[in-house]
Write a protein that holds these residues in place. Structure first.
Motif, PDB file in Angstrom:
ATOM      1  N   ASP A  28       0.807  -1.212   0.233  1.00  0.00           N
ATOM      2  CA  ASP A  28      -0.058   0.166  -0.053  1.00  0.00           C
ATOM      3  C   ASP A  28       0.775   1.129   0.158  1.00  0.00           C
ATOM      4  O   ASP A  28       1.849   1.272   0.539  1.00  0.00           O
ATOM      5  N   SER A  69      -4.033  -6.781  -8.067  1.00  0.00           N
ATOM      6  CA  SER A  69      -4.674  -5.356  -7.909  1.00  0.00           C
ATOM      7  C   SER A  69      -3.518  -4.256  -7.832  1.00  0.00           C
ATOM      8  O   SER A  69      -2.317  -4.594  -7.972  1.00  0.00           O
TER       9      SER A  69
ATOM     10  N   TYR C 227     -10.318   3.621   3.590  1.00  0.00           N
ATOM     11  CA  TYR C 227     -10.356   3.926   5.195  1.00  0.00           C
ATOM     12  C   TYR C 227      -9.993   4.979   5.643  1.00  0.00           C
ATOM     13  O   TYR C 227     -10.227   5.307   7.026  1.00  0.00           O
ATOM     14  N   ASN C 228      -8.995   5.730   5.089  1.00  0.00           N
ATOM     15  CA  ASN C 228      -8.589   7.228   5.470  1.00  0.00           C
ATOM     16  C   ASN C 228      -9.182   8.137   4.601  1.00  0.00           C
ATOM     17  O   ASN C 228      -8.372   8.990   4.027  1.00  0.00           O
TER      18      ASN C 228
ATOM     19  N   SER D   2      -1.252   2.464   6.557  1.00  0.00           N
ATOM     20  CA  SER D   2      -1.839   2.315   5.362  1.00  0.00           C
ATOM     21  C   SER D   2      -3.149   2.690   5.288  1.00  0.00           C
ATOM     22  O   SER D   2      -4.031   2.698   6.021  1.00  0.00           O
ATOM     23  N   MET D   3      -3.336   3.413   4.150  1.00  0.00           N
ATOM     24  CA  MET D   3      -4.579   4.087   3.817  1.00  0.00           C
ATOM     25  C   MET D   3      -5.921   3.159   3.611  1.00  0.00           C
ATOM     26  O   MET D   3      -6.785   3.669   3.288  1.00  0.00           O
ATOM     27  N   ASN D   4      -5.491   1.980   3.363  1.00  0.00           N
ATOM     28  CA  ASN D   4      -6.441   1.038   2.900  1.00  0.00           C
ATOM     29  C   ASN D   4      -6.638  -0.026   4.077  1.00  0.00           C
ATOM     30  O   ASN D   4      -7.324  -1.148   3.966  1.00  0.00           O
ATOM     31  N   SER D   5      -6.245   0.417   5.156  1.00  0.00           N
ATOM     32  CA  SER D   5      -6.382  -0.421   6.311  1.00  0.00           C
ATOM     33  C   SER D   5      -7.376   0.090   7.543  1.00  0.00           C
ATOM     34  O   SER D   5      -7.767   1.346   7.640  1.00  0.00           O
ATOM     35  N   PHE D   6      -8.003  -0.634   8.277  1.00  0.00           N
ATOM     36  CA  PHE D   6      -8.769  -0.096   9.488  1.00  0.00           C
ATOM     37  C   PHE D   6      -8.352  -1.044  10.671  1.00  0.00           C
ATOM     38  O   PHE D   6      -8.203  -2.222  10.428  1.00  0.00           O
ATOM     39  N   ARG D  11      -6.486  -5.765  12.542  1.00  0.00           N
ATOM     40  CA  ARG D  11      -6.296  -4.871  11.337  1.00  0.00           C
ATOM     41  C   ARG D  11      -6.660  -5.321  10.119  1.00  0.00           C
ATOM     42  O   ARG D  11      -6.184  -6.729   9.519  1.00  0.00           O
ATOM     43  N   THR D  13      -6.943  -5.010   5.756  1.00  0.00           N
ATOM     44  CA  THR D  13      -6.497  -4.184   4.779  1.00  0.00           C
ATOM     45  C   THR D  13      -7.185  -4.850   3.541  1.00  0.00           C
ATOM     46  O   THR D  13      -6.805  -6.111   3.222  1.00  0.00           O
ATOM     47  N   THR D  14      -7.983  -4.152   3.052  1.00  0.00           N
ATOM     48  CA  THR D  14      -8.561  -4.483   1.645  1.00  0.00           C
ATOM     49  C   THR D  14      -7.755  -4.264   0.562  1.00  0.00           C
ATOM     50  O   THR D  14      -7.323  -3.013   0.413  1.00  0.00           O
ATOM     51  N   TRP D  15      -7.878  -4.955  -0.594  1.00  0.00           N
ATOM     52  CA  TRP D  15      -7.305  -4.694  -1.754  1.00  0.00           C
ATOM     53  C   TRP D  15      -8.177  -5.113  -2.916  1.00  0.00           C
ATOM     54  O   TRP D  15      -9.010  -5.920  -2.720  1.00  0.00           O
ATOM     55  N   GLY D  16      -8.024  -4.598  -4.018  1.00  0.00           N
ATOM     56  CA  GLY D  16      -8.872  -5.112  -5.276  1.00  0.00           C
ATOM     57  C   GLY D  16      -9.723  -4.099  -5.944  1.00  0.00           C
ATOM     58  O   GLY D  16     -10.276  -3.030  -5.388  1.00  0.00           O
ATOM     59  N   THR D  26      -6.428  -8.745   3.764  1.00  0.00           N
ATOM     60  CA  THR D  26      -5.458  -9.288   4.571  1.00  0.00           C
ATOM     61  C   THR D  26      -6.072  -8.837   5.828  1.00  0.00           C
ATOM     62  O   THR D  26      -5.975  -7.621   6.188  1.00  0.00           O
ATOM     63  N   ASP D  28      -4.912  -9.131   9.872  1.00  0.00           N
ATOM     64  CA  ASP D  28      -3.695  -9.426  10.856  1.00  0.00           C
ATOM     65  C   ASP D  28      -4.331  -8.885  12.132  1.00  0.00           C
ATOM     66  O   ASP D  28      -5.070  -8.170  12.416  1.00  0.00           O
ATOM     67  N   GLN D  82      -5.404 -14.360   4.810  1.00  0.00           N
ATOM     68  CA  GLN D  82      -5.544 -13.724   3.306  1.00  0.00           C
ATOM     69  C   GLN D  82      -6.874 -14.405   2.782  1.00  0.00           C
ATOM     70  O   GLN D  82      -7.042 -15.653   2.706  1.00  0.00           O
ATOM     71  N   ARG D 134     -14.612  -6.784   2.871  1.00  0.00           N
ATOM     72  CA  ARG D 134     -14.974  -6.440   4.196  1.00  0.00           C
ATOM     73  C   ARG D 134     -15.829  -7.496   5.122  1.00  0.00           C
ATOM     74  O   ARG D 134     -15.833  -7.791   6.153  1.00  0.00           O
TER      75      ARG D 134
END
Lengths: 368, 368, 368, 368
Positions: A28, A69, C227-228, D2-6, D11, D13-16, D26, D28, D82, D134
């Motif tokens: 990321d 991705s 998310y951000n 990571s701006m794609n995590s919460f 934690r 993290t989405t992708w795609g 992902t 964690d 994953q 999610r």
């Protein structure tokens, strides 16, 4: 806060076990419009890939990376990049007997003590196979660096393997890629290293190593003052590689023996209008921030614990057992640690280039 | 993401410059109901405090810590703890001439190149004075550890200073606090170290050192697998200390020379029903997770660059200058690095104790 | 990961309790060379300060901010900025009776249930007094924004207080600073609001409010996808303010009632060569990223729970008690929430400006 | 960062992208030994899956989730999980014409302005398809919650869709899963909602909605005081869902109209020895920390911007164009937002359960 991630703005999370269906990295924060293709990443994965010569494990997998991705029409989009490597050669039979056994020097026992269960096949998460994901992520970092700072070069090499050490006076950059050990030495030396390692293998033994990684062309001013110093982040990055037991910046542990009069890198202005230094004891970093000199990191890996010589250990039930690790293992993990360390260096440097741009914008502290 | 913070659940952010009105640490994530008073923290600050003997800088400040928040009626409340140390002895005159000059081996030049401006007085943010804040935070961590794992002990000591090295066969735990060098050796040895250092001082020189920190009683299973391994976090913590150029876990860089047959720590069950090891090459950590053995970290500091012997450098305008750093400086920063390293070790271990409790709860992987 | 911090590159950690010696904010990640003086910050603190008019609490403190670090010769240095506000008017007697009592609608009971102990004086950490630290940090953010995007303006105002609502047709930007309620309305309206609030106060009651904050001049392209998102971070920032129960972006909750044909903001090219929109239902944000229109955030605060009308509650020992909160409290916390919300908006926008610069560099997606 | 995590300890993290080969999450920080199988996660994915009834998009994909790591023999191992969902039904032709066009109300234009390029197919990263990842992650969170706090229940439902609103007096928990709208109402009401939506669809229009999510059985004391309050994290989590424009906790925006005497939730001791409340205006959260009551979150989604009615917009070259979005789109995205919101609630609550355990250990503040 992910315990399986590293980096600040350029953030890499790896996932996957040695013998699961796949492993990979979620990347990321890569800038957009960086050209990235699977072929570009494959170059580095092939460098790390086992089964290529008789000095590394004979496990033979293509380690083909797929980009799932974050890349569109051959360029990054700024969204998360998912890199996946499928596990294809999982000879689980080799490892089945370790379900109940803790191999000395491995993470088997500590994973068990922490989590209560573990994927024991091939070391599961603690396998060096995880580093394939880092190498793929490092490939992305290299391409992004190329777009930001053309000419910045990152190269790793071995400097020691057990009793064998390189001759610094015969240091040869161009030789590094000409031998199986990534040593900056001619073929004669490489042959000696090979003989040494083959003897160890026949003795059912393994050996440690020292790897050095250099980043050349890092602009001055990259880094941060206290806890995320460039050297702090590099130390963490290298220490996170399997089997690493020590990390040095520049002079490293040897600095303890030096006097202040010996250690200071004196400064003068070069003809190019930039500050230059009489030496590089600092390893290119002062106060956590790059000086513009070569950034030099060095680390030691321990000898792999997977050896055919029997060692005393215990089973999960506490009973004693003599362990021989059959499987297919590198007699010296240092060889394959070279591309991994380069990848980690690339990730850390890209991250700090982005951080600097974010906090400061264009480099501003002019001299002269 | 703060570049001046470290830790995950137990998170410490330091702030302050050498010659500003004050410096301190914001400590977030300390468990509630831990007894903490200024007196408890002062013990450790006094250990680090300069001006106490002739082997450290003569700067003389009380380094009195004030607790501004997060503690109520002598106990932590679980909210952020603000620890402040006022700067009282700021002889700015000593440093005034460095506003335009970059001292070799210092962060003057890199701060300038990064930020364009800097608080040059006494090194500003890059001064070792920042470590006082860490020592205060480490004091809080020690008290919290005491509540969580009674008997867990953290101790640091010097093992080398230039040409002087300790004799491991005469290792004496109890001697550490009996001498000015924190060496585990008798008074005769300490005298030799003192003579050596005083000679260096008279020669207007300085020298590097090696410090070792041991945590005894860390339960097995603390840590994490990949990027926030216990050893990764410790390496980063130590590397973040001023002047550190190398970090080792257990065997450290020497692991490169070992064979697998030599390096493996064999495992057997002890009479106490717990696994024990025949040796501790691993330094108490396998796969990033504690084994229950002593956690052993070692690091080298370079000789301080502030010396009275002239060195070549440049001014901000690029013109050459010969630099002599007058001021009041330690001839060996390793001495004062000992309490700082202990503090960092305490912070990292508390952090991982909390992380383990958060993710896993009670330790569950039983053996036997 | 600090639970008392917010922001990514521009990261603010607040600390302090209502009745401790001081409270403040540790501000990390501010760009260097931004002019910042205590006077610049004091402007905003004075705006938030209680005791200024009869519509807010009569607690009277100067709320003078001290800058302890990170600023040198009137400019930021890029290192952490410590902002401290000493508590000078702590009438603890007013609050002493709540040590054993849980006030309804307050955090007394939940802090107790979480931590087991708490600084009960004046609400301790949960007091709205904590927001003074945010206002100081927001002052720093405003100065940094000024250096990055001249002309970017952030302004908050009340739109509702109980039964009173503003008349949008008579919206008057210039009136906002002319009345005690920060309403964009003329003095006649302001008088009606005052009469309404004074009646409530006499009735020993309090009331809720709605505050709107607008950022004008935010460049298009600021934010992040998932998310951000800019709206996610703004929602979190506003929800973190004491007593906030709802947050809206643009159309907000009313969007539920709209049809797609009504809600779409149609796009056309302006004479300035930039895209413009026929309306701003989106509140200046699409997909988490700014459109270049006004960024519009709105939030509701509940009526303060500290009222003189008796309410049923319990003591720590479970026994029932009728609670009257004497002390000095705002009948409508919405008034003082205005400068706090502006500060939070400033922090979030600066953070995303820096993040954008870090990840992307110069804005690149041209249109036309 | 990571701006794609919460999430903090847990934690995600989405992708795609919508039309890439796959998307996923992902995960964690999931505790070990939690039973997780693809089948368990599929239940929730099926709930979100489009193409199931005539009120949602006709895109028809199995949305089958694969677990690639972190689960061994049906149980989590504590290492990153994953979750991958392959995209199988990508009718790219439907979307091809938008490569050069910005759809009003979509993120097309802002992605372009931020990144300079974008995967325009089906909205790429900004597509609601991302929420499938999610939901899968939320399924993992639900199983972990089950192991930690048996009986904790999370349920979402629609309360409004355009002009249609539920009748709170006829609230029927059991009806929620009996209709296509997830409304807590009988079949007669559901038919009215369906008629309403079908008429809108025929009118080539869409409509907004309000969704409410309730967590029942959350223990008191979960959350944090300031910036990562339980309500702050919930607000961010909900606002991060596509099309959300407002978020409320408990009383929400309506709190602005209430008086203090009306809003206070009075406290009394129940026969179960626990504190109870006369009402739940607070939505189960005081000062960022759970009270033990139902945690109630509500949010509004705007009407989908993808409608067949023409809207004015521009192309990348700035030229005007009338846009009709053909494709296959939900006339009300609120329906599918229900399982997404439940998943986000599950992730946030698990995260705070783990954080509490990490910082505090066992809940300690007893009452009575």
């Amino acid at each position: 806060m992910s315990m399986n991630s590293f980096g600040h703005l350029f953030r890499v999370t790896t996932w996957g076990e040695s013998h699961g269906p796949a492993l990979g990295a979620t990347v990321d924060g890569c800038p957009p419009e960086v050209p990235v293709t699977p072929e570009m990443l494959q170059v580095w994965l092939d460098k790390r890939r086992p089964g290529q010569n008789k000095n590394t494990t004979q496990r033979n997998e293509p380690d083909a990376v797929k980009i799932l991705s974050g890349v569109f029409e051959g360029k990054t989009t700024g969204t998360p990049i998912q890199l996946m490597i499928e596990n294809t050669d999982q000879r689980s039979k080799d490892y089945g007997d370790i379900a109940q056994t803790f191999r000395p020097g491995h993470a088997d026992i500590t994973y068990h003590q922490k989590y209560g269960n573990r994927d024991y096949r091939g070391g599961g998460r603690s396998s060096a196979r995880e580093t394939a994901a880092r190498v793929a992520a490092g490939g992305v970092a290299r391409e992004a660096i190329k777009a930001l700072v053309p000419g910045l070069e990152i190269k790793g090499y071995m400097t020691q393997m057990g009793e064998m050490e390189i001759d610094r006076d015969a240091f040869d950059w161009d030789a590094i890629e000409q031998n199986d050990f990534w040593i900056p030495q001619g073929p004669e030396q490489a042959q000696k290293w090979e003989d040494y390692l083959q003897k160890l293998r026949k003795d059912h033994d393994s050996v440690g190593a020292v790897i050095e990684v250099v980043a050349r062309g890092v602009p001055a001013g990259i880094g941060a003052p206290i806890y995320n110093k460039l050297d702090t982040d590099l130390a963490a990055a290298m220490m996170s590689i399997n089997a690493v037991k020590g990390v040095e910046i520049g002079e490293g542990m040897a600095a303890a023996r030096l006097k202040g009069t010996e250690n200071a890198d004196e400064i003068y202005m070069g003809n190019d209008g930039l500050p230059h230094y009489s030496s590089n004891h600092a390893g290119g970093i002062l106060g956590g921030i790059s000086t513009g000199q070569d950034v030099v990191v060095r680390f030691a890996v321990k000898p792999t614990s997977s050896i055919l010589t029997p060692r005393q250990s215990i089973r999960k039930d506490g009973s004693p057992i003599e362990v021989i690790t059959k499987g297919r293992h590198d007699p010296c993990v240092g060889i394959r640690a070279v591309p991994v360390a380069e990848a980690m260096m690339a990730c850390v440097i890209l991250d700090h280039l982005l951080l600097h741009r974010g906090q400061i914008g264009e480099n501003r502290g002019q001299i002269g």
